[in-house]
Design a protein around this motif. Structure first.
Motif, PDB file in Angstrom:
ATOM      1  N   LEU A 225      40.638  40.397  37.494  1.00  0.00           N
ATOM      2  CA  LEU A 225      41.822  40.022  36.718  1.00  0.00           C
ATOM      3  C   LEU A 225      41.940  38.513  36.511  1.00  0.00           C
ATOM      4  CD1 LEU A 225      44.516  42.457  38.171  1.00  0.00           C
ATOM      5  CD2 LEU A 225      43.528  42.498  35.871  1.00  0.00           C
ATOM      6  N   GLU A 226      41.510  37.736  37.500  1.00  0.00           N
ATOM      7  CA  GLU A 226      41.699  36.282  37.454  1.00  0.00           C
ATOM      8  C   GLU A 226      40.563  35.536  36.770  1.00  0.00           C
ATOM      9  OE1 GLU A 226      42.255  35.199  41.536  1.00  0.00           O
ATOM     10  OE2 GLU A 226      44.121  36.346  41.687  1.00  0.00           O
ATOM     11  N   ASN A 227      39.414  36.171  36.612  1.00  0.00           N
ATOM     12  CA  ASN A 227      38.246  35.487  36.066  1.00  0.00           C
ATOM     13  C   ASN A 227      37.758  36.184  34.809  1.00  0.00           C
ATOM     14  OD1 ASN A 227      37.470  33.462  38.308  1.00  0.00           O
ATOM     15  ND2 ASN A 227      37.893  35.364  39.377  1.00  0.00           N
ATOM     16  N   ASP A 228      37.023  35.445  34.019  1.00  0.00           N
ATOM     17  CA  ASP A 228      36.431  35.978  32.800  1.00  0.00           C
ATOM     18  C   ASP A 228      34.970  36.309  33.095  1.00  0.00           C
ATOM     19  OD1 ASP A 228      36.247  36.735  30.166  1.00  0.00           O
ATOM     20  OD2 ASP A 228      35.870  34.705  29.442  1.00  0.00           O
ATOM     21  N   CYS A 229      34.751  37.314  33.936  1.00  0.00           N
ATOM     22  CA  CYS A 229      33.389  37.661  34.350  1.00  0.00           C
ATOM     23  C   CYS A 229      32.711  38.482  33.269  1.00  0.00           C
ATOM     24  CB  CYS A 229      33.411  38.430  35.664  1.00  0.00           C
ATOM     25  SG  CYS A 229      34.078  37.466  37.026  1.00  0.00           S
ATOM     26  N   SER A 230      31.430  38.219  33.057  1.00  0.00           N
ATOM     27  CA  SER A 230      30.705  38.913  32.005  1.00  0.00           C
ATOM     28  C   SER A 230      29.648  39.872  32.536  1.00  0.00           C
ATOM     29  CB  SER A 230      30.064  37.887  31.068  1.00  0.00           C
ATOM     30  OG  SER A 230      29.200  37.052  31.792  1.00  0.00           O
ATOM     31  N   SER A 231      29.523  39.973  33.856  1.00  0.00           N
ATOM     32  CA  SER A 231      28.538  40.898  34.417  1.00  0.00           C
ATOM     33  C   SER A 231      28.926  41.265  35.848  1.00  0.00           C
ATOM     34  CB  SER A 231      27.142  40.264  34.411  1.00  0.00           C
ATOM     35  OG  SER A 231      27.085  39.199  35.338  1.00  0.00           O
ATOM     36  N   CYS A 232      28.361  42.366  36.317  1.00  0.00           N
ATOM     37  CA  CYS A 232      28.586  42.784  37.703  1.00  0.00           C
ATOM     38  C   CYS A 232      28.041  41.731  38.669  1.00  0.00           C
ATOM     39  CB  CYS A 232      27.930  44.132  37.965  1.00  0.00           C
ATOM     40  SG  CYS A 232      28.746  45.498  37.122  1.00  0.00           S
ATOM     41  N   LYS A 233      26.934  41.106  38.305  1.00  0.00           N
ATOM     42  CA  LYS A 233      26.343  40.071  39.164  1.00  0.00           C
ATOM     43  C   LYS A 233      27.305  38.907  39.350  1.00  0.00           C
ATOM     44  CE  LYS A 233      21.557  40.969  37.919  1.00  0.00           C
ATOM     45  NZ  LYS A 233      20.383  40.451  37.232  1.00  0.00           N
ATOM     46  N   GLU A 234      27.969  38.533  38.264  1.00  0.00           N
ATOM     47  CA  GLU A 234      28.912  37.419  38.339  1.00  0.00           C
ATOM     48  C   GLU A 234      30.105  37.790  39.233  1.00  0.00           C
ATOM     49  OE1 GLU A 234      31.437  34.578  35.298  1.00  0.00           O
ATOM     50  OE2 GLU A 234      29.921  35.928  34.484  1.00  0.00           O
ATOM     51  N   ILE A 235      30.586  39.018  39.110  1.00  0.00           N
ATOM     52  CA  ILE A 235      31.687  39.496  39.958  1.00  0.00           C
ATOM     53  C   ILE A 235      31.234  39.488  41.414  1.00  0.00           C
ATOM     54  CG2 ILE A 235      33.146  41.482  40.535  1.00  0.00           C
ATOM     55  CD1 ILE A 235      32.953  42.194  37.467  1.00  0.00           C
ATOM     56  N   PHE A 236      30.022  39.992  41.674  1.00  0.00           N
ATOM     57  CA  PHE A 236      29.489  40.005  43.037  1.00  0.00           C
ATOM     58  C   PHE A 236      29.389  38.594  43.604  1.00  0.00           C
ATOM     59  CE2 PHE A 236      25.682  39.436  45.695  1.00  0.00           C
ATOM     60  CZ  PHE A 236      26.149  40.066  46.841  1.00  0.00           C
ATOM     61  N   TYR A 237      28.905  37.654  42.793  1.00  0.00           N
ATOM     62  CA  TYR A 237      28.754  36.281  43.249  1.00  0.00           C
ATOM     63  C   TYR A 237      30.107  35.713  43.688  1.00  0.00           C
ATOM     64  CZ  TYR A 237      27.774  31.295  43.198  1.00  0.00           C
ATOM     65  OH  TYR A 237      27.666  29.972  43.531  1.00  0.00           O
ATOM     66  N   LYS A 238      31.120  35.904  42.862  1.00  0.00           N
ATOM     67  CA  LYS A 238      32.458  35.398  43.199  1.00  0.00           C
ATOM     68  C   LYS A 238      33.020  36.121  44.421  1.00  0.00           C
ATOM     69  CE  LYS A 238      33.635  33.978  38.497  1.00  0.00           C
ATOM     70  NZ  LYS A 238      33.547  32.563  38.672  1.00  0.00           N
ATOM     71  N   ALA A 239      32.801  37.433  44.499  1.00  0.00           N
ATOM     72  CA  ALA A 239      33.329  38.225  45.613  1.00  0.00           C
ATOM     73  C   ALA A 239      32.654  37.846  46.925  1.00  0.00           C
ATOM     74  CB  ALA A 239      33.138  39.717  45.334  1.00  0.00           C
ATOM     75  N   SER A 240      31.337  37.639  46.891  1.00  0.00           N
ATOM     76  CA  SER A 240      30.615  37.317  48.126  1.00  0.00           C
ATOM     77  C   SER A 240      30.969  35.932  48.641  1.00  0.00           C
ATOM     78  CB  SER A 240      29.107  37.461  47.936  1.00  0.00           C
ATOM     79  OG  SER A 240      28.638  36.555  46.983  1.00  0.00           O
ATOM     80  N   LYS A 241      31.409  35.046  47.754  1.00  0.00           N
ATOM     81  CA  LYS A 241      31.891  33.738  48.197  1.00  0.00           C
ATOM     82  C   LYS A 241      33.212  33.892  48.955  1.00  0.00           C
ATOM     83  CE  LYS A 241      30.826  29.943  45.413  1.00  0.00           C
ATOM     84  NZ  LYS A 241      31.091  29.163  44.190  1.00  0.00           N
TER      85      LYS A 241
END
Length: 132
Positions: free
Chosen positions: A30-46
């Motif tokens: 909801l807070e980010n403009d993610c364009s792929s599952c990888k990008e979501i994973f990267y932000k989540a793993s941080k």
């Protein structure tokens, strides 16, 4: 009711347990403009190193099932020219001619079209995002 509350309610109706990791993933999406599952994973793993890539993919699938997101609107060209055909797009012409393009081929088509229309000089397309 906020978007987040609506999503949580729909997930519960669909039989999904609402865990801390799932709540974190909802927030990231909801807070980010993610364009792929990888990008979501990267932000989540941080934010939480215990969140695995499988958790992200399962959550994306769950959100798709309830209609909260559509992967049609999440495109990012990250493939080389020898990418398998299933990871690109399908072009259907008005005479029903169908072309299955790998991401590499799709990237070349877009790049060439942008060049011919005067939008590109020496740049390369790094991502494409489709919006409704």
């Amino acid at each position: 009711m906020s978007k987040k509350e609506q999503i949580i309610e729909k997930l519960k109706e669909n039989g999904c347990r609402i865990t801390k990791q799932r709540l974190r993933l909802i927030d990231i999406i909801l807070e980010n403009d993610c364009s792929s599952c990888k990008e979501i994973f990267y932000k989540a793993s941080k934010a939480d190193e215990k969140i695995g890539v499988a958790t992200v993919y399962r959550m994306i699938n769950a959100l798709e099932e309830i209609g909260a997101i559509s992967r049609k609107n999440m495109y990012k060209i990250e493939c080389s020219e020898d990418c398998p055909p299933e990871c690109g797009c399908v072009i259907i012409l008005d005479d029903d001619t169908t072309y299955h393009l790998s991401e590499g081929s799709w990237n070349r088509v877009v790049q060439e079209g942008l060049k011919r229309c005067g939008y590109l000089k020496d740049q390369k397309v790094s991502s494409i995002k489709v919006q409704n």
